[in-house]
Write a protein that holds these residues in place. Sequence first.
Motif, PDB file in Angstrom:
ATOM      1  N   VAL A 716       0.833  -1.363   0.037  1.00 46.49           N
ATOM      2  CA  VAL A 716      -0.032   0.396   0.361  1.00 46.49           C
ATOM      3  C   VAL A 716       1.137   1.551  -0.048  1.00 46.49           C
ATOM      4  N   ARG A 717       2.289   0.993   1.070  1.00 48.05           N
ATOM      5  CA  ARG A 717       2.817   2.153   0.721  1.00 48.05           C
ATOM      6  C   ARG A 717       3.007   3.669  -0.484  1.00 48.05           C
ATOM      7  N   ASP A 718       3.175   1.992  -1.265  1.00 49.21           N
ATOM      8  CA  ASP A 718       4.108   3.301  -2.811  1.00 49.21           C
ATOM      9  C   ASP A 718       3.019   2.376  -3.904  1.00 49.21           C
ATOM     10  N   MET A 719       1.578   2.486  -3.437  1.00 46.20           N
ATOM     11  CA  MET A 719       0.521   2.331  -5.086  1.00 46.20           C
ATOM     12  C   MET A 719       0.624   3.515  -4.960  1.00 46.20           C
ATOM     13  N   SER A 720       0.383   3.309  -6.655  1.00 45.95           N
ATOM     14  CA  SER A 720      -0.221   4.647  -6.966  1.00 45.95           C
ATOM     15  C   SER A 720      -0.736   4.099  -8.422  1.00 45.95           C
ATOM     16  N   ALA A 721      -1.481   4.764  -9.222  1.00 51.72           N
ATOM     17  CA  ALA A 721      -2.738   4.410  -9.860  1.00 51.72           C
ATOM     18  C   ALA A 721      -2.478   3.369 -11.275  1.00 51.72           C
ATOM     19  N   ASP A 722      -1.166   3.479 -11.335  1.00 51.69           N
ATOM     20  CA  ASP A 722      -0.540   3.238 -12.802  1.00 51.69           C
ATOM     21  C   ASP A 722       0.615   2.432 -12.378  1.00 51.69           C
ATOM     22  N   ASN A 723       0.872   1.372 -10.576  1.00 48.19           N
ATOM     23  CA  ASN A 723       2.260   0.932 -10.856  1.00 48.19           C
ATOM     24  C   ASN A 723       1.767  -0.987 -10.514  1.00 48.19           C
ATOM     25  N   SER A 724       2.697  -1.370 -10.767  1.00 51.02           N
ATOM     26  CA  SER A 724       2.168  -3.066 -10.364  1.00 51.02           C
ATOM     27  C   SER A 724       1.962  -2.857  -9.157  1.00 51.02           C
ATOM     28  N   ASP A 725       2.390  -2.138  -7.691  1.00 49.77           N
ATOM     29  CA  ASP A 725       1.573  -3.000  -6.466  1.00 49.77           C
ATOM     30  C   ASP A 725       0.433  -2.390  -6.269  1.00 49.77           C
ATOM     31  N   PHE A 726      -0.291  -1.450  -6.935  1.00 52.80           N
ATOM     32  CA  PHE A 726      -1.580  -1.032  -7.238  1.00 52.80           C
ATOM     33  C   PHE A 726      -2.639  -2.800  -7.965  1.00 52.80           C
ATOM     34  N   ALA A 727      -1.749  -2.792  -8.963  1.00 49.88           N
ATOM     35  CA  ALA A 727      -2.299  -4.164  -9.370  1.00 49.88           C
ATOM     36  C   ALA A 727      -2.086  -5.648  -8.712  1.00 49.88           C
ATOM     37  N   LEU A 728      -0.779  -5.672  -7.818  1.00 49.87           N
ATOM     38  CA  LEU A 728      -0.878  -6.331  -6.552  1.00 49.87           C
ATOM     39  C   LEU A 728      -2.286  -6.968  -5.823  1.00 49.87           C
ATOM     40  N   VAL A 729      -2.268  -5.530  -5.469  1.00 44.71           N
ATOM     41  CA  VAL A 729      -3.529  -4.947  -4.382  1.00 44.71           C
ATOM     42  C   VAL A 729      -4.557  -5.209  -5.045  1.00 44.71           C
ATOM     43  N   ASN A 730      -5.354  -4.621  -6.162  1.00 45.39           N
ATOM     44  CA  ASN A 730      -6.208  -5.194  -6.740  1.00 45.39           C
ATOM     45  C   ASN A 730      -6.401  -6.920  -7.339  1.00 45.39           C
TER      46      ASN A 730
END
Length: 794
Positions: A716-730
Amino acid sequence: MSLSTRWWHGILARSLLAMAGIALLMGSAGGIAVGRIVGERVQSQAMLKLGELLDTVESTVSVACFTNDEGLAYEVAQGLLRNSEVRRVVIRGSEREIAQVARSGVSAYKDEAVELRQVRSPFKANEIIGTVQVEIDQQVIDARVAEEVNFAYLLLLGVLLLVIAATTGSIFLFIVRPIKQTSDRMHDLDVTSGESLKVPQGHERSEIGRLVEDVNQLTGRLVEVLDQERDLRQRQEIGQRKYHDLFDNSSAGIFVARSDGRIDSFNRAFAEMTWLPLAEDQEGGRRRLTEAQWRNPMELLAMIVASLLDGTTHESDFQLDGRRGDMRWLHVTVVPLGDGSVQGTVTDVTLIKQEELFARRLAVTDSLTSFANREGLNQAYAQLQSRTTPFILVRIDFDGIRQITEALGVPVGDRALLSVASRLRAAMESNDFVARISGTKFALVLEGEYDREVIAHRIDVLAEHLAQPYPSLDDDRSVPVVLGVRVGAARFPDDGVELQHLLRRAELALGNVPVGSHTCIFFNPVQEAAVEHRRRMEDDLRVAVATGELELYCQPIVDLRQGRVVGGEALLRWTHPQHGAVPPETFVPMAEQIGLIGEIGRWVLKEACRYIAHWRNVELDLYVSVNVSVRQIPDELAPGMVAKTLEQYGLPPQALAIEITESLLMNDVTIAQEWIASLRAMGLHIYMDDFGTGYSSLSYLKRFALDTVKIDRSFVRDMSADNSDFALVNAIITMAKSLGLGVVAEGIEDEQQFRLLRQSDCGFGQGNYFSRPVPMSQFNTIAMRINDELASYC
């Protein structure tokens, strides 16, 4: 001895002398006392008589002095002088002397007594009109005193003589005569025939009678002793013959020797044990103990001398070398005989010594690797320490052998240790020493004063060699085995002089080796300071638990879709009196290691339930999730205890959630499954914390009955709308929903993260964006504030 000599030394003569001395002493003291008493009495009587005479003539003298009648005064003075004790009389009127009379032919004494009396007027009692002075004739007084003292002396002397005579007669009659009669009878007494003394007549109960009875008893005992001595002498003669038989035929070696080693006698067994010829004479003299090939003959002679000096038995073992190169151990016991010699007994203890040496070797040797064990290391270290030369003590620990033993069995684990020992033995130099001090731990002693870089390089090379894959240890598997190797070193004497200190400091150095590294770490005092700091922190943590220094905080968990607080995660905090806030990641593992986590966990559970009950009383329907350590299951946080705590505070099971981690599930799968199933059967929710960071998190969702996953804050810390962290959280949110699990996103720090998670249809979230963890007492206030702030999003 003449009669006079006997009489002079007799009781009667000594008694007479003693009584004469006592009488002389008492008579002298009594005479002095009598003379003083009589003199004082006669003097007192004379003064009393003189006073009475003055009383008689007082009225006449008063008239003479009043009228100054010299004739009348003279007649009074003459009358007083008729008393033999008066020497001179002087009568004075108010203005002059009117009469003076003195006895003629009497010389004056220096210290004569004088009686001076005032004369009062016959008409006025208070008016003094003259004086009368009378002097005593001291010669008369002294003569009278001498007369009476002489009489008293004669009387005292007579009494003393009578006492001496009576006492002497009594002593002679009651003591001397019966004693002499008894003495005369003793000269003719034949005690061997049983004859006894007769008690003198009249002395049956006196001391003399008891003395005669004692003499009779003594003579009886003397006769008994003589008979016993005769019997003893006969038995000794028989025993002597028996002793010689035993001496000659005993299987034990026997000898009699002097302090200089000269042998008076010895038996056949002694000659055979010591390989000495049986003949006693050699070149005209006696044999000596030192003729046998003792390894330490002077110690044997010293033991004999010590036994003679202190008069006690001494014993020890001595090694004897044969002429054919064989060796024998003999146990020698020496007993002093009282005539300057000792009797020695010798037994062959060669087999016992060999067994002792073998047992001693086993006691200091590791039975598996044949290296020294801890006791062997202690003995070797004592020798090294006495030489005081520098050396390096190296601790080597192998990781993985215990797991091999548990998985494949003890024989395979032993083969792994033998392979390790083989490599160690091949790498050691001649002066090196190796010991196996516990299961997988070895100690190396590298002698010599080495340059630190040189010795460090050598140890690093050794560690790399030991870390190389080992051939297959299991007959059923051909996969090579790789063992982890950690190495720590300490230097003597820089890092300590005691073995335990060096071992501990090498262990401290070993504990600082990075995971996967084969580099040797040398001890640094900073390491010990860190360990000491940790020990003090452990003590302080115990005090904190006992005195209530720990405090329970709570961070809100928000329903992201409805924009309201639904619960919170209980977080433990510790404010140290000196060090301030101590991070949970520091003191929670410490509590696990020192066995406090169970007590802390029960306190957290009760404290959380107490606050939940309080919130519900003020109409805040909130739950609290509690983190659980692997050390708390299954006994420290048993399902029955959880149910009892909920019942105590009147709470439903849904008011409490349990957060677990991957490490808890990895510890013992069966126990973890049973424990989780019991809690869920009660109605509690089970959260999996830090989801996504472990190696097997996805498999746990399948194997364990869980309710909710908490996405780790690192995603969650490095999550943004267009990065892999957001895709992994989804992806995690989608997968959880497909499995029917709830999702809590941790670490929400800003509004963008909040909005992205709402868009992803993440159910719940927590983080500093909503609130930092706050004390439980403030949580209800914070929850209402968050509800008000999030109302606009709904």
